[in-house]
Design a protein around this motif. Structure first.
Motif, PDB file in Angstrom:
ATOM      1  N   PRO A 163       0.540   1.755  -9.312  1.00  0.00           N
ATOM      2  CA  PRO A 163       0.030   1.817  -7.940  1.00  0.00           C
ATOM      3  C   PRO A 163      -1.497   1.876  -7.883  1.00  0.00           C
ATOM      4  O   PRO A 163      -2.155   2.344  -8.824  1.00  0.00           O
ATOM      5  N   VAL A 164      -2.039   1.403  -6.777  1.00  0.00           N
ATOM      6  CA  VAL A 164      -3.465   1.572  -6.514  1.00  0.00           C
ATOM      7  C   VAL A 164      -3.773   3.061  -6.475  1.00  0.00           C
ATOM      8  O   VAL A 164      -3.027   3.855  -5.911  1.00  0.00           O
ATOM      9  N   GLY A 165      -4.867   3.462  -7.099  1.00  0.00           N
ATOM     10  CA  GLY A 165      -5.258   4.868  -7.151  1.00  0.00           C
ATOM     11  C   GLY A 165      -5.078   5.482  -8.510  1.00  0.00           C
ATOM     12  O   GLY A 165      -5.765   6.443  -8.856  1.00  0.00           O
ATOM     13  N   ALA A 173      -9.494 -11.729   3.681  1.00  0.00           N
ATOM     14  CA  ALA A 173      -8.424 -12.707   3.455  1.00  0.00           C
ATOM     15  C   ALA A 173      -8.875 -13.821   2.518  1.00  0.00           C
ATOM     16  O   ALA A 173      -8.944 -14.999   2.884  1.00  0.00           O
ATOM     17  N   THR A 174      -9.163 -13.449   1.287  1.00  0.00           N
ATOM     18  CA  THR A 174      -9.660 -14.398   0.289  1.00  0.00           C
ATOM     19  C   THR A 174      -8.661 -14.616  -0.839  1.00  0.00           C
ATOM     20  O   THR A 174      -9.041 -14.936  -1.953  1.00  0.00           O
ATOM     21  N   GLY A 175      -7.401 -14.449  -0.580  1.00  0.00           N
ATOM     22  CA  GLY A 175      -6.392 -14.604  -1.612  1.00  0.00           C
ATOM     23  C   GLY A 175      -5.991 -13.265  -2.194  1.00  0.00           C
ATOM     24  O   GLY A 175      -4.889 -12.772  -1.947  1.00  0.00           O
ATOM     25  N   THR A 176      -6.892 -12.651  -2.942  1.00  0.00           N
ATOM     26  CA  THR A 176      -6.584 -11.331  -3.502  1.00  0.00           C
ATOM     27  C   THR A 176      -6.487 -10.279  -2.404  1.00  0.00           C
ATOM     28  O   THR A 176      -5.742  -9.304  -2.541  1.00  0.00           O
ATOM     29  N   GLY A 177      -7.207 -10.476  -1.301  1.00  0.00           N
ATOM     30  CA  GLY A 177      -7.110  -9.532  -0.192  1.00  0.00           C
ATOM     31  C   GLY A 177      -5.721  -9.525   0.419  1.00  0.00           C
ATOM     32  O   GLY A 177      -5.132  -8.467   0.649  1.00  0.00           O
ATOM     33  N   GLY A 178      -5.196 -10.716   0.691  1.00  0.00           N
ATOM     34  CA  GLY A 178      -3.849 -10.797   1.220  1.00  0.00           C
ATOM     35  C   GLY A 178      -2.816 -10.264   0.249  1.00  0.00           C
ATOM     36  O   GLY A 178      -1.855  -9.592   0.638  1.00  0.00           O
ATOM     37  N   GLN A 179      -2.994 -10.566  -1.032  1.00  0.00           N
ATOM     38  CA  GLN A 179      -2.080 -10.052  -2.049  1.00  0.00           C
ATOM     39  C   GLN A 179      -2.116  -8.527  -2.087  1.00  0.00           C
ATOM     40  O   GLN A 179      -1.067  -7.875  -2.224  1.00  0.00           O
ATOM     41  N   ALA A 180      -3.314  -7.961  -1.979  1.00  0.00           N
ATOM     42  CA  ALA A 180      -3.443  -6.504  -2.012  1.00  0.00           C
ATOM     43  C   ALA A 180      -2.715  -5.872  -0.836  1.00  0.00           C
ATOM     44  O   ALA A 180      -2.011  -4.864  -0.992  1.00  0.00           O
ATOM     45  N   MET A 181      -2.865  -6.438   0.348  1.00  0.00           N
ATOM     46  CA  MET A 181      -2.190  -5.861   1.504  1.00  0.00           C
ATOM     47  C   MET A 181      -0.680  -5.950   1.350  1.00  0.00           C
ATOM     48  O   MET A 181       0.038  -4.974   1.613  1.00  0.00           O
ATOM     49  N   GLU A 182      -0.177  -7.111   0.920  1.00  0.00           N
ATOM     50  CA  GLU A 182       1.268  -7.262   0.732  1.00  0.00           C
ATOM     51  C   GLU A 182       1.780  -6.235  -0.282  1.00  0.00           C
ATOM     52  O   GLU A 182       2.840  -5.626  -0.101  1.00  0.00           O
ATOM     53  N   SER A 183       1.025  -6.029  -1.356  1.00  0.00           N
ATOM     54  CA  SER A 183       1.433  -5.082  -2.390  1.00  0.00           C
ATOM     55  C   SER A 183       1.473  -3.657  -1.851  1.00  0.00           C
ATOM     56  O   SER A 183       2.413  -2.900  -2.118  1.00  0.00           O
ATOM     57  N   ALA A 239       5.672  -7.148   5.208  1.00  0.00           N
ATOM     58  CA  ALA A 239       5.894  -6.305   6.384  1.00  0.00           C
ATOM     59  C   ALA A 239       7.274  -6.545   6.977  1.00  0.00           C
ATOM     60  O   ALA A 239       7.974  -5.606   7.369  1.00  0.00           O
ATOM     61  N   GLY A 240       7.676  -7.810   7.026  1.00  0.00           N
ATOM     62  CA  GLY A 240       9.002  -8.124   7.548  1.00  0.00           C
ATOM     63  C   GLY A 240      10.105  -7.566   6.681  1.00  0.00           C
ATOM     64  O   GLY A 240      11.117  -7.062   7.188  1.00  0.00           O
ATOM     65  N   GLU A 241       9.923  -7.631   5.361  1.00  0.00           N
ATOM     66  CA  GLU A 241      10.927  -7.095   4.450  1.00  0.00           C
ATOM     67  C   GLU A 241      10.989  -5.572   4.517  1.00  0.00           C
ATOM     68  O   GLU A 241      12.060  -4.976   4.371  1.00  0.00           O
ATOM     69  N   ALA A 242       9.834  -4.939   4.738  1.00  0.00           N
ATOM     70  CA  ALA A 242       9.776  -3.480   4.805  1.00  0.00           C
ATOM     71  C   ALA A 242      10.157  -2.937   6.177  1.00  0.00           C
ATOM     72  O   ALA A 242      10.256  -1.715   6.351  1.00  0.00           O
ATOM     73  N   ALA A 243      10.348  -3.827   7.137  1.00  0.00           N
ATOM     74  CA  ALA A 243      10.749  -3.451   8.501  1.00  0.00           C
ATOM     75  C   ALA A 243       9.715  -2.578   9.191  1.00  0.00           C
ATOM     76  O   ALA A 243      10.059  -1.739  10.034  1.00  0.00           O
ATOM     77  N   VAL A 266       1.854  -2.728   1.242  1.00  0.00           N
ATOM     78  CA  VAL A 266       2.983  -2.595   2.165  1.00  0.00           C
ATOM     79  C   VAL A 266       4.243  -2.274   1.368  1.00  0.00           C
ATOM     80  O   VAL A 266       5.015  -1.375   1.718  1.00  0.00           O
ATOM     81  N   ARG A 267       4.443  -2.985   0.278  1.00  0.00           N
ATOM     82  CA  ARG A 267       5.642  -2.768  -0.537  1.00  0.00           C
ATOM     83  C   ARG A 267       5.633  -1.388  -1.198  1.00  0.00           C
ATOM     84  O   ARG A 267       6.693  -0.815  -1.441  1.00  0.00           O
ATOM     85  N   GLU A 268       4.440  -0.866  -1.470  1.00  0.00           N
ATOM     86  CA  GLU A 268       4.349   0.467  -2.067  1.00  0.00           C
ATOM     87  C   GLU A 268       4.521   1.577  -1.033  1.00  0.00           C
ATOM     88  O   GLU A 268       4.620   2.753  -1.388  1.00  0.00           O
TER      89      GLU A 268
END
Length: 401
Positions: A116-118, A217-227, A264-268, A229-231
């Motif tokens: 995890p981040v942190g 939103a430069t690629g890694t930014g979107g990936q980081a947010m998705e990750s 976000a959709g998967e995590a409801a 959310v899943r965490e």
């Protein structure tokens, strides 16, 4: 407290042992993970190379018998990620330190990206002064240039390794003693051309007691947010800037991958999605634009960034792609459409203003969007403050519900 130390003990035992000694001298427990496959380890690790290979559902013998070095590194990287994840779940991993050249850098950072981040992550590498994106990805890995090769100990390598060891110890033991009360956390996506909208929305959300995390939103930014959310770090999403989907579809350099807009959709969790910068596909310097796009509408954002206007055909495909993703969401989902323009460049008088292309996107979205997705339309452009307030109002209503 324990620091996990990842290295190839068949070739770098001397350097790994020195790092272990520095950590232990500071009063820190050390768990050494051996990722070497060429020979027996220079000293006994806590997790053997054989156990690492098992973590990748294979055996050390099978890895050694495979003559392809790249495949062997991938296998040991997967195994190291499994080991690191297990140690973290067991509560015996408070930080990770890796040492090595390109091989162990790939292995150790794969393990770090699984955490995890942190969680403190420090990599001493001969690769740290070049392109580090393949190693860091969307995580918080700190890479330190080894300056000299990680081959033997000398006055330079000892100092660099010592600094790295103390850095990870400092991260793992840091207690800023600052208490911060925060409300639910909102992830927001931003680009330079959607900044006014995001700034207004962020201010409004924070005034209401929400904590906001803005992702570039430069690629890694979107990936980081998705990750995140899943965490479970993010409680709601204000996805103002979905431009990474255009790069994924058309072939730009800032794609966040095909899974963008799924988490976000998967995590409801509540999400309000807009169309920020979908008028743009991103490339590097002008000379880097692929030849197939030479006759397209291009805009020099700066000497390092060239933007390309999306076409009606591309926007029609983007509309269906976004609609399909939003239709699959299991939580409250709103799509907010700014009919007056998708970015600072897509307004009257600016170079990417193209109502026909924008209309193709909106028509496709409305054609494919299910009734379960709330649709908000505005005649303003995306950076109008009134539009930002509508986004915030919709998200806060979903968060309350």
């Amino acid at each position: 407290m324990a620091i996990v130390l990842i290295g190839t003990l068949d070739t770098k035992a001397e350097e790994i042992a020195f790092a272990r000694d520095v950590l232990e001298a500071s009063g820190t427990a050390v768990h050494v993970v051996d990722t070497g496959i060429l020979d027996e380890p220079g000293f006994e690790p806590d997790t053997t190379a054989s156990e690492v290979a098992t973590g990748a559902d294979t055996s050390l013998g099978a890895v050694r018998n495979n003559a392809d070095r790249g495949t062997a590194i991938e296998v040991m990287a997967d195994g190291a990620a499994t080991v690191a994840t297990q140690l973290h779940e067991e509560g015996v991993l408070d930080g990770v330190l890796g040492l090595g050249g390109s091989g162990n850098t790939s292995i150790a950072t794969t393990a770090m990206r699984a955490l995890p981040v942190g969680v403190p992550k420090v990599m001493v590498s001969t690769m740290a002064s070049g392109d580090t994106e393949p190693y860091v990805g969307a995580t918080d890995i700190a890479m330190i240039n080894s300056v000299v090769d990680v081959e033997g100990l000398n006055q330079l390598s000892r100092q660099v390794i010592t600094n790295a060891a103390m850095a990870v110890v400092g991260m793992a033991t840091a207690d800023p003693a600052v208490e911060v009360d925060t409300g639910p956390t909102i992830g927001i996506t931003m680009f330079g051309v959607t900044t006014p909208c995001v700034q207004a929305a962020r201010t409004a959300l924070e005034d209401e007691g929400y904590e906001t995390i803005v992702f570039h939103a430069t690629g890694t930014g979107g990936q980081a947010m998705e990750s995140l959310v899943r965490e479970g770090v993010i409680d709601g999403v204000l996805d103002v800037t979905t431009t990474e989907l255009a790069d994924e579809l058309v072939g730009g350099v800032l794609s966040a991958g095909s899974a963008r807009l799924d988490a976000a959709g998967e995590a409801a969790i509540p999400q309000v999605v807009s169309l920020g910068a979908l008028d743009i596909v991103n490339f590097g310097p002008r000379e880097s634009v692929p030849e197939e796009f030479e006759n397209r509408q291009l805009h020099s954002h700066n000497p390092q960034v060239t933007l390309m206007r999306t076409t009606p055909v591309e926007n029609k495909r983007l509309g269906k792609l976004i609609a399909d993703k939003l239709n699959a969401a299991t939580g409250p989902t709103t799509l907010a459409v700014p009919r007056g323009g998708l970015s600072l460049l897509d307004v009257p008088g600016e170079s990417f203003h193209n109502p026909a292309a924008d209309q193709a996107l909106v028509r496709s979205l409305k054609e494919h969007l299910n009734d379960d997705v709330e649709l908000i339309e505005s005649e303003t452009d995306i950076n109008d403050e009134a539009f930002a307030q509508r986004l915030v109002k919709a998200l806060m209503a979903a968060m309350r519900d």
